[in-house]
Design a protein around this motif. Structure first.
Motif, PDB file in Angstrom:
ATOM      1  N   CYS A   1      -5.838  -6.108  -4.797  1.00 36.29           N
ATOM      2  CA  CYS A   1      -5.383  -4.570  -4.494  1.00 36.29           C
ATOM      3  C   CYS A   1      -5.787  -3.712  -5.652  1.00 36.29           C
ATOM      4  O   CYS A   1      -5.354  -4.138  -6.921  1.00 36.29           O
TER       5      CYS A   1
ATOM      6  N   LYS B   1      -5.983   6.637  -6.360  1.00 36.42           N
ATOM      7  CA  LYS B   1      -6.360   6.177  -5.187  1.00 36.42           C
ATOM      8  C   LYS B   1      -6.079   4.553  -5.142  1.00 36.42           C
ATOM      9  O   LYS B   1      -5.745   3.728  -6.363  1.00 36.42           O
ATOM     10  N   LEU B   2      -6.078   3.930  -3.824  1.00 33.04           N
ATOM     11  CA  LEU B   2      -5.912   2.656  -3.871  1.00 33.04           C
ATOM     12  C   LEU B   2      -6.774   1.931  -2.639  1.00 33.04           C
ATOM     13  O   LEU B   2      -7.008   2.510  -1.584  1.00 33.04           O
ATOM     14  N   SER B   3      -7.243   0.787  -2.922  1.00 29.53           N
ATOM     15  CA  SER B   3      -8.080   0.042  -2.065  1.00 29.53           C
ATOM     16  C   SER B   3      -7.666  -1.398  -1.776  1.00 29.53           C
ATOM     17  O   SER B   3      -7.400  -2.211  -2.727  1.00 29.53           O
TER      18      SER B   3
ATOM     19  N   ARG C   1       0.842  -1.262  -0.072  1.00 28.20           N
ATOM     20  CA  ARG C   1       0.117   0.007  -0.032  1.00 28.20           C
ATOM     21  C   ARG C   1       0.794   1.431  -0.037  1.00 28.20           C
ATOM     22  O   ARG C   1       0.681   2.073  -0.799  1.00 28.20           O
TER      23      ARG C   1
ATOM     24  N   MET D   1       4.533  -0.620 -10.841  1.00 28.16           N
ATOM     25  CA  MET D   1       3.788  -1.365  -9.864  1.00 28.16           C
ATOM     26  C   MET D   1       4.262  -2.841  -9.793  1.00 28.16           C
ATOM     27  O   MET D   1       4.127  -3.656  -9.051  1.00 28.16           O
TER      28      MET D   1
ATOM     29  N   ILE E   1       3.031   1.634  -3.534  1.00 26.36           N
ATOM     30  CA  ILE E   1       2.499   1.913  -4.615  1.00 26.36           C
ATOM     31  C   ILE E   1       1.440   3.355  -4.665  1.00 26.36           C
ATOM     32  O   ILE E   1       1.591   3.978  -5.660  1.00 26.36           O
ATOM     33  N   ARG E   2       1.141   3.692  -3.346  1.00 25.90           N
ATOM     34  CA  ARG E   2       0.688   5.154  -3.231  1.00 25.90           C
ATOM     35  C   ARG E   2       1.687   6.255  -3.676  1.00 25.90           C
ATOM     36  O   ARG E   2       1.445   7.429  -3.860  1.00 25.90           O
TER      37      ARG E   2
ATOM     38  N   THR F   1     -12.117   4.984  -4.323  1.00 26.25           N
ATOM     39  CA  THR F   1     -11.318   4.406  -5.228  1.00 26.25           C
ATOM     40  C   THR F   1     -12.362   4.092  -6.493  1.00 26.25           C
ATOM     41  O   THR F   1     -11.982   3.955  -7.576  1.00 26.25           O
TER      42      THR F   1
ATOM     43  N   VAL G   1      -0.579   7.273  -9.355  1.00 19.71           N
ATOM     44  CA  VAL G   1      -1.525   6.495  -8.604  1.00 19.71           C
ATOM     45  C   VAL G   1      -2.631   7.665  -8.208  1.00 19.71           C
ATOM     46  O   VAL G   1      -2.003   8.437  -7.290  1.00 19.71           O
TER      47      VAL G   1
ATOM     48  N   VAL H   1      -6.230  -0.450  -7.707  1.00 15.67           N
ATOM     49  CA  VAL H   1      -5.452   0.900  -7.986  1.00 15.67           C
ATOM     50  C   VAL H   1      -6.071   1.773  -9.023  1.00 15.67           C
ATOM     51  O   VAL H   1      -6.340   1.172 -10.079  1.00 15.67           O
ATOM     52  N   LYS H   2      -6.509   3.007  -8.716  1.00 15.28           N
ATOM     53  CA  LYS H   2      -7.238   3.912  -9.685  1.00 15.28           C
ATOM     54  C   LYS H   2      -5.907   4.921 -10.016  1.00 15.28           C
ATOM     55  O   LYS H   2      -5.191   5.344  -9.291  1.00 15.28           O
TER      56      LYS H   2
END
Length: 796
Positions: free
Chosen positions: A622, A496-498, A485, A638, A488-489, A539, A494, A624-625
């Motif tokens: 995971c 958003k991420l969830s 997390r 990534m 990648i952020r 996300t 990137v 990822v937007k």
């Protein structure tokens, strides 16, 4: 006599090359379509027919009849053991549990190799290979998979991993970086015509290492769709007897409302491939539709032949008259014309077969199949080809042969035959209307299917699906997840991420019972679980209509629900649900927010009641937007981060919009197929129209000359041709429109969210048909209208 028939037929074909070419081309296309549809239908009908005693093989399935009916091809895992213990209905009963996307690791020549097998693995009881005909090429069928730690793989995987089946025996493979398994048998490669596609089978005793709950004997209250039970009944036992016994099993071992609402029953092996209720991969109604399309196209091609043959009849009247004067019998004349048809049909079948072979790879790509043209070895295929040839010969040749053979010799020699004596315009009108009706039905089908697919691809699903990449989370390790997390952020593109179990729309929806507020019992329906972290809403662009998001947590203490769930709870508004208590899997907590409805599956299905809650142990994805302008560089970054975080696993990713597009693969295939067949049907019809227009131009040569001398203009001459075909197009539309509406209405019933079949669809269809007719007949019509009238008057 036969040699004479063939010799004369060949001379006539050479003499009328254009006529023969149009007929051969039209029939060839019709034959090619028929062959392709036959092999596709035959392929699906052959699924799992190679097993011995196939009529006695069944799968036990589960039906849930509560407030809402639901169905699963799986059963509670203890059912197979209880069925064997309580009844002697079956010769063999075996449980098998399938898991997709397995990582296979092994050492070969001192090198560690990794393969991600998408068909996955199966934990199977040994009797599975007594029920199904999946033979071993290496190993002892009597002992394989009896002991823990044993594995079977196919010849294809043995060659892929170790280069040879013999070499693979005794080798060790590791599954998902967990347990090791020794290869004790090699399966012959799985046939293409089976739904049992797994190529790695592990001992059922090792299931406890993967899921202690599923491996136990007490998990009667949950059903995993890929936990299946197969049985081969004794010859004297009927399915009805077993179903009565299964009803007793359910009451005996299940508790509470489950015992009242859950039904176990047998599903015949022959039904598994075709039953979409239990996740069948084909639907017999589409096979019937395909068969009718093939028949219609073949009829269209034969109609062309009949039309052109009867139109040519006047040109051959003198030949018929001479033959009759010289003693030719009507039967001899009939068989002479049948011989001509047979020769043309034979050419058409040969060319059609070659065309089918050329098109088949594209058809395989379209339907993800591996069909081949085995006409030299398959008796059914050989029989179909022979039957097709005979049908084409007699369907196309009988009527023209009867018409030509009944000419009166005196009238034929004097060229005084009338149109009605050679199959007049009334007959040809009927045949042309038939062609137009079939073409318009297919055109309407293309418009409706294309419109529905455009709708499902552009409609608002209730969440954002663009530029979202889904990365797998292979191990549930809190440290690794936090590392992934954080890193990648930090990547530039990137947004958003969830971390979650699944995106909002997915093929695998896990459901469970819920208990709401202070009600006396659980609700009589299930809720779809969406374990996810606090960033899930942002996300995927999900919107709250009441309340707030849950607070960060690792387990479910607060819940979000959707609007559908609020309605199912019979609450008056979303805000009424906020603050109420509910319990999932024995964990109570308040509803803190209500999310606007979103489609959690394809538009074929209704929106289900949904509950979103944090549960770190369930995070398998995971999401990822990304910024669309930096997708390429972000994917590279990534991949590097993921490989450094999970070095023991293989990297892969999926775009969410691609995942959603897979929901409609069968619909897209259907559209492409209808488009192709509609184009062929229209092209065959155009060939016939061109031939008939040429014939009309020849027959009306003198009439057109007289009209022009008397002052008729070019528009008036063109209307002579246009008037005839305009009437036929309208009549065909009146026939085709209601039939096409009924077929497409039934097709759209498979979608819970669908387009209406409005008047615009039918107007577009008739406009397309009219345009096709105008372009087809315009060249010959204009050429005739512009011809010198003096030459036209001297034509006789």
């Amino acid at each position: 006599m036969l040699k004479n028939f063939i010799t004369i037929a060949w001379r006539n074909i050479r003499k009328h090359k254009a006529y023969a070419a149009i007929n051969i081309l039209g029939l060839s296309l019709g034959v090619a379509c028929s062959i392709l549809i036959f092999v596709l239908v035959h392929y699906h009908l052959s699924f799992d027919t190679f097993h011995a005693n196939k009529d006695r093989i069944y799968r036990i399935v589960t039906e849930f009849h509560d407030e809402v009916a639901d169905y699963s091809q799986g059963t509670p895992t203890p059912l197979g053991k209880a069925f064997r213990k309580d009844y002697d209905y079956a010769e063999k009963t075996a449980r098998v549990i399938n898991y997709g996307d397995a990582l296979v690791t092994f050492q070969n020549a001192g090198v560690t190799k990794k393969f991600l097998e998408q068909p996955g693995i199966s934990y199977a009881e040994p009797d599975y290979f007594d029920i199904f005909n999946f033979p071993l090429v290496e190993g002892d069928k009597a002992t394989v998979l009896h002991a823990p730690g044993e594995a079977l793989i196919t010849e294809k995987l043995a060659k892929k991993y170790f280069g040879d089946a013999n070499t693979a025996m005794g080798k060790t493979i590791r599954i998902n970086n967990g347990a090791d398994f020794h290869i004790t048998g090699i399966l012959r490669d799985i046939p293409v015509n089976t739904d049992r596609r797994e190529e790695i089978y592990l001992s059922y005793d090792n299931l406890k290492d993967r899921s202690a709950k599923l491996a136990g004997d007490s998990s009667w209250g949950s059903v995993y769709s890929q936990a299946m039970c197969f049985t081969r009944l004794r010859p004297t036992v009927t399915a009805a007897q077993v179903n009565r016994g299964l009803a007793v099993v359910g009451k005996k071992y299940q508790k509470g409302r489950d015992a009242q609402t859950t039904i176990f029953r047998l599903q015949p092996l022959a039904d598994i491939h075709f039953n979409p209720t239990f996740d069948g991969t084909a639907d017999k109604k589409y096979l019937w539709a395909l068969s009718f399309i093939g028949l219609f196209i073949l009829i269209t091609a034969c109609v062309n032949f009949i039309n052109l043959a009867t139109a040519q009849a006047l040109n051959r009247s003198t030949e018929v008259g001479i033959r009759k004067v010289l003693g030719g019998l009507r039967s001899q004349l009939f068989w002479q014309f049948i011989a001509e048809t047979a020769l043309i049909a034979l050419f058409a079948v040969v060319i059609g077969y070659a065309l089918a072979g050329a098109i088949l790879p594209a058809l395989n790509d379209l339907f993800k199949t591996t069909i081949d043209l085995t006409f030299l070895t398959d008796p059914a295929a050989i029989g179909f080809c022979v039957a097709l040839l005979l049908v084409v010969i007699f369907l196309s040749g009988s009527y023209p042969g009867l018409v030509l053979s009944r000419f009166q010799p005196v009238q034929a020699l004097k060229s005084r035959l009338l149109q009605h004596q050679v199959g007049g315009f009334s007959l040809r009108r009927i045949l042309v209307v038939t062609q137009f009706a079939i073409s318009q039905m297919l055109i309407i089908g293309v418009i409706v299917v294309a419109g529905q697919l455009h709708y499902v691809q552009t409609t608002d699903l209730g969440f954002n699906k663009e530029a979202i990449v889904l990365l797998p989370v292979p191990v549930n390790d809190a440290v690794k997840i936090n590392t992934l997390r954080t890193r990648i952020r930090e990547t530039a593109g990137v947004d958003k991420l969830s971390f979650c179990a699944n995106p909002p729309a997915t093929e695998s929806n896990s459901s469970t019972n819920i208990h709401f507020d202070n009600r006396k019992e659980d609700e009589h329906w299930e809720v779809s679980k969406k374990p996810a972290d606090i960033d899930y809403l942002s996300t995927f662009g999900l919107h709250l209509v009441a309340g707030r998001n849950f607070f960060p947590a690792d387990s479910n203490r607060e819940y979000l629900v959707n609007e559908t769930m609020v309605r199912r709870l019979n609450l008056s508004s979303p805000s009424e649900a906020v603050g109420k208590q509910m319990s999932i899997q024995g964990k109570p907590g308040p509803i803190v927010g209500v999310v606007r409805d979103f489609n959690n599956f394809s538009l074929h299905s209704d929106i289900l009641p949904i509950c979103i809650f944090p549960s770190a142990r369930d995070y398998a994805t995971c999401a990822v937007k990304l910024d669309p302008a930096h997708i390429h560089t972000d994917l590279i970054a990534m991949e590097k981060i993921w490989n450094e975080t999970f070095p023991d696993y293989l990297y892969s990713y999926t775009f969410l919009d691609d995942k959603i597009a897979k929901f409609y693969e069968s619909d897209i295939s259907l559209l492409r197929m209808i488009e192709g067949f509609a184009a062929i049907a229209v092209f065959i019809g155009c060939l016939g129209l061109y031939g008939l227009t040429s014939f009309m131009a020849v027959r009306k040569t003198k009439e057109i000359g007289v009209r022009k001398v008397l002052g008729a203009g070019i528009p008036g001459i063109l209307w002579l041709f246009g008037r005839e075909f305009t009437r036929l197009v309208i009549i065909a539309f009146v026939i085709a429109a209601p039939a096409a509406w009924w077929v497409m209405h039934n097709y759209l019933q498979d979608f819970k969210y669908r387009i209406p079949i409005g008047p615009g669809i039918f107007l577009l269809s008739i406009a397309a048909t009219a345009t096709i007719v105008v372009f087809t007949v315009s060249y010959q019509s204009i050429r005739t209208a512009l011809a010198n009238p003096v030459r036209a008057l001297r034509s006789e």
